[in-house]
Write a protein that holds these residues in place. Structure first.
Motif, PDB file in Angstrom:
ATOM      1  N   UNK A 216       8.906  64.637 -68.781  1.00 25.65           N
ATOM      2  CA  UNK A 216       8.782  65.586 -69.884  1.00 25.65           C
ATOM      3  C   UNK A 216       8.124  64.960 -71.107  1.00 25.65           C
ATOM      4  N   UNK A 217       8.292  63.666 -71.299  1.00 22.90           N
ATOM      5  CA  UNK A 217       7.572  63.004 -72.376  1.00 22.90           C
ATOM      6  C   UNK A 217       6.075  63.067 -72.105  1.00 22.90           C
ATOM      7  N   UNK A 218       5.675  62.855 -70.848  1.00 30.58           N
ATOM      8  CA  UNK A 218       4.263  62.966 -70.484  1.00 30.58           C
ATOM      9  C   UNK A 218       3.734  64.363 -70.734  1.00 30.58           C
ATOM     10  N   UNK A 219       4.550  65.372 -70.439  1.00 27.10           N
ATOM     11  CA  UNK A 219       4.149  66.758 -70.692  1.00 27.10           C
ATOM     12  C   UNK A 219       3.971  67.014 -72.187  1.00 27.10           C
ATOM     13  N   UNK A 220       4.882  66.427 -72.979  1.00 27.17           N
ATOM     14  CA  UNK A 220       4.786  66.614 -74.431  1.00 27.17           C
ATOM     15  C   UNK A 220       3.519  65.971 -74.984  1.00 27.17           C
ATOM     16  N   UNK A 221       3.201  64.764 -74.513  1.00 29.48           N
ATOM     17  CA  UNK A 221       1.969  64.096 -74.957  1.00 29.48           C
ATOM     18  C   UNK A 221       0.741  64.909 -74.547  1.00 29.48           C
ATOM     19  N   UNK A 222       0.749  65.418 -73.313  1.00 30.08           N
ATOM     20  CA  UNK A 222      -0.389  66.212 -72.834  1.00 30.08           C
ATOM     21  C   UNK A 222      -0.548  67.487 -73.653  1.00 30.08           C
ATOM     22  N   UNK A 223       0.583  68.175 -73.867  1.00 31.49           N
ATOM     23  CA  UNK A 223       0.527  69.426 -74.627  1.00 31.49           C
ATOM     24  C   UNK A 223       0.083  69.178 -76.060  1.00 31.49           C
ATOM     25  N   UNK A 224       0.535  68.091 -76.661  1.00 29.51           N
ATOM     26  CA  UNK A 224       0.107  67.761 -78.023  1.00 29.51           C
ATOM     27  C   UNK A 224      -1.386  67.467 -78.067  1.00 29.51           C
ATOM     28  N   UNK A 225      -1.870  66.742 -77.057  1.00 26.43           N
ATOM     29  CA  UNK A 225      -3.299  66.450 -77.009  1.00 26.43           C
ATOM     30  C   UNK A 225      -4.132  67.703 -76.863  1.00 26.43           C
ATOM     31  N   UNK A 226      -3.705  68.603 -75.994  1.00 22.89           N
ATOM     32  CA  UNK A 226      -4.427  69.871 -75.797  1.00 22.89           C
ATOM     33  C   UNK A 226      -4.411  70.699 -77.072  1.00 22.89           C
ATOM     34  N   UNK A 227      -3.235  70.738 -77.725  1.00 25.30           N
ATOM     35  CA  UNK A 227      -3.111  71.508 -78.955  1.00 25.30           C
ATOM     36  C   UNK A 227      -4.044  70.976 -80.043  1.00 25.30           C
ATOM     37  N   UNK A 228      -4.080  69.661 -80.187  1.00 21.92           N
ATOM     38  CA  UNK A 228      -4.945  69.060 -81.199  1.00 21.92           C
ATOM     39  C   UNK A 228      -6.425  69.281 -80.876  1.00 21.92           C
ATOM     40  N   UNK A 229      -6.751  69.196 -79.597  1.00 24.40           N
ATOM     41  CA  UNK A 229      -8.136  69.410 -79.191  1.00 24.40           C
ATOM     42  C   UNK A 229      -8.572  70.849 -79.489  1.00 24.40           C
ATOM     43  N   UNK A 230      -7.726  71.795 -79.126  1.00 26.35           N
ATOM     44  CA  UNK A 230      -8.060  73.200 -79.360  1.00 26.35           C
ATOM     45  C   UNK A 230      -8.187  73.501 -80.850  1.00 26.35           C
ATOM     46  N   UNK A 231      -7.284  72.885 -81.644  1.00 26.75           N
ATOM     47  CA  UNK A 231      -7.352  73.100 -83.087  1.00 26.75           C
ATOM     48  C   UNK A 231      -8.624  72.509 -83.661  1.00 26.75           C
TER      49      UNK A 231
END
Length: 247
Positions: A216-231
């Motif tokens: 789940x930590x890996x999922x959080x890092x991935x989701x944060x990266x995607x969110x920052x990229x999209x923003x």
């Protein structure tokens, strides 16, 4: 989603309860042997003698018989209890030892002499012990252990303390894991990725071998990266866009 997160937490809770039970249930053996003194002074093993062990700090009673060698053993008695061992045999006078402990690796020796074969209650033993100074009665207090017995008892106590310390550490670790796993999942579902990562890392610091936290930590890092990229992609600020895409 709920099932995925609930099962690891449930497993952690079960482990916490199990370790708590282990920590609070320290037990040990109580063993000894019985001999019957013959008229000519020789001593033979008292086979099939009735053994009654009374717990005296709280109410409790345990029963068994000696084997062909006159030996008896009780396994799994509470380590902290105070006990009286009473022995009776047909054609013999009953005998007892008071104030004994389990788990001290002591072989309690009890000798019988010819008598009426009476089987004593704890109340009768207490009464006879109280009158021992004015009447000839059997029975004894537990003798002081030898240096070897003391060393064994100290080693056993040390081992029990180490087990208790490990159990306490495991219990605290699992409490942290269960708490941070739930808090991390809540933050992840709320898309608060920084908080989710913080919670998972706290849990992993307590127990680095928790796969659910790692995943789940890996999922959080991935989701944060995607969110920052999209923003960054949709940002009108070129500097922010460049930073977000590169990050």
């Amino acid at each position: 989603m709920f099932r995925r997160y609930f099962l690891p937490v449930l497993a952690a809770i079960v482990f916490i309860v199990s370790t708590s039970m282990i920590a609070s249930a320290q037990v040990g053996q109580l063993r000894g042997h019985v001999v019957l003194k013959q008229a000519d002074g020789t001593k033979v093993p008292a086979a099939e003698a009735a053994i009654d062990v009374f717990r005296t700090d709280v109410s409790g009673k345990y029963n068994t018989k000696t084997n062909k060698k006159g030996e008896f053993i009780f396994a799994g008695l509470p380590y902290s209890g105070d006990y009286t061992i009473a022995v009776s045999l047909a054609g013999a006078q009953p005998n007892w030892i008071r104030r004994v402990k389990a788990g001290r690796d002591i072989d309690y020796a009890i000798e019988l002499i010819p008598g009426d074969g009476k089987r004593l209650t704890l109340a009768e033993i207490d009464g006879l012990s109280a009158n021992r100074g004015t009447a000839a009665t059997a029975g004894s207090e537990s003798t002081q252990p030898s240096s070897a017995d003391k060393a064994k008892a100290e080693e056993e106590a040390k081992k029990n303390a180490e087990i208790a310390a490990r159990n306490e550490k495991a219990m605290k670790s699992n409490e942290v894991v269960a708490r941070t796993f739930q808090a991390g999942n809540d933050a992840l579902n709320a898309k608060n990725y920084d908080e989710a990562i913080k919670q998972y890392e706290e849990g992993l610091a307590a127990d680095p071998e928790q796969p659910a936290l790692l995943v789940n930590e890996g999922r959080a890092y991935t989701a944060r990266g995607v969110s920052r990229y999209n923003a960054a992609v949709t940002s009108k600020d070129e500097a922010a866009k460049s930073t977000g895409i590169e990050g």
